[in-house]
Design a protein around this motif. Structure first.
Motif, short mmCIF file in Angstrom:
data_model
loop_
_atom_site.label_atom_id
_atom_site.label_comp_id
_atom_site.label_asym_id
_atom_site.label_seq_id
_atom_site.Cartn_x
_atom_site.Cartn_y
_atom_site.Cartn_z
N THR A 19 41.79 30.20 77.09
CA THR A 19 40.55 29.82 76.43
C THR A 19 39.99 28.58 77.10
O THR A 19 40.64 27.54 77.14
CB THR A 19 40.78 29.55 74.93
N ARG A 49 35.73 27.15 85.68
CA ARG A 49 35.64 28.49 85.11
C ARG A 49 34.58 28.47 84.03
O ARG A 49 34.22 27.43 83.50
CB ARG A 49 36.98 28.89 84.47
N ALA A 50 34.09 29.64 83.70
CA ALA A 50 33.09 29.76 82.64
C ALA A 50 33.74 29.50 81.28
O ALA A 50 34.87 29.91 81.02
CB ALA A 50 32.47 31.14 82.65
N ASN A 52 34.60 30.21 77.62
CA ASN A 52 34.71 31.47 76.87
C ASN A 52 35.12 31.26 75.42
O ASN A 52 35.36 32.22 74.70
CB ASN A 52 35.65 32.45 77.57
N CYS A 53 35.18 30.03 74.96
CA CYS A 53 35.49 29.74 73.55
C CYS A 53 34.24 30.04 72.71
O CYS A 53 33.20 29.40 72.90
CB CYS A 53 35.89 28.27 73.40
N PRO A 54 34.32 31.00 71.79
CA PRO A 54 33.14 31.35 70.98
C PRO A 54 32.57 30.18 70.19
O PRO A 54 31.36 30.02 70.08
CB PRO A 54 33.65 32.44 70.03
N LEU A 57 30.71 27.87 72.60
CA LEU A 57 29.48 28.51 73.04
C LEU A 57 28.40 28.49 71.95
O LEU A 57 27.21 28.49 72.26
CB LEU A 57 29.75 29.94 73.50
#
Length: 62
Positions: A19, A49-50, A52-54, A57
């Motif tokens: 994550t 890295r992008a 990706n934790c909802p 975001l």
């Protein structure tokens, strides 16, 4: 006087490397997840890295 927006970087917290969170840079090397995840004294690592934790975001922090 200028207001500098908080600096954020992508990174992981502790041993959980899948994550990727938005980490707000408080004071080098102190970083905290925008979503509040992790221990306040926990280790964070910056990654290219992008995110990706909802929860991260969903925040408006850049």
């Amino acid at each position: 006087m200028t207001d500098n927006p908080p600096v954020t970087v992508a990174g992981t917290i502790g041993d959980e490397v899948l994550t990727v969170h938005k980490l707000r840079v408080l004071d080098n090397p102190t970083r905290r997840a925008v979503c509040g995840a992790g221990d306040p004294d926990g280790v964070t690592e910056v990654w290219l890295r992008a995110v990706n934790c909802p929860a991260c975001l969903a925040t408006d922090s850049r």
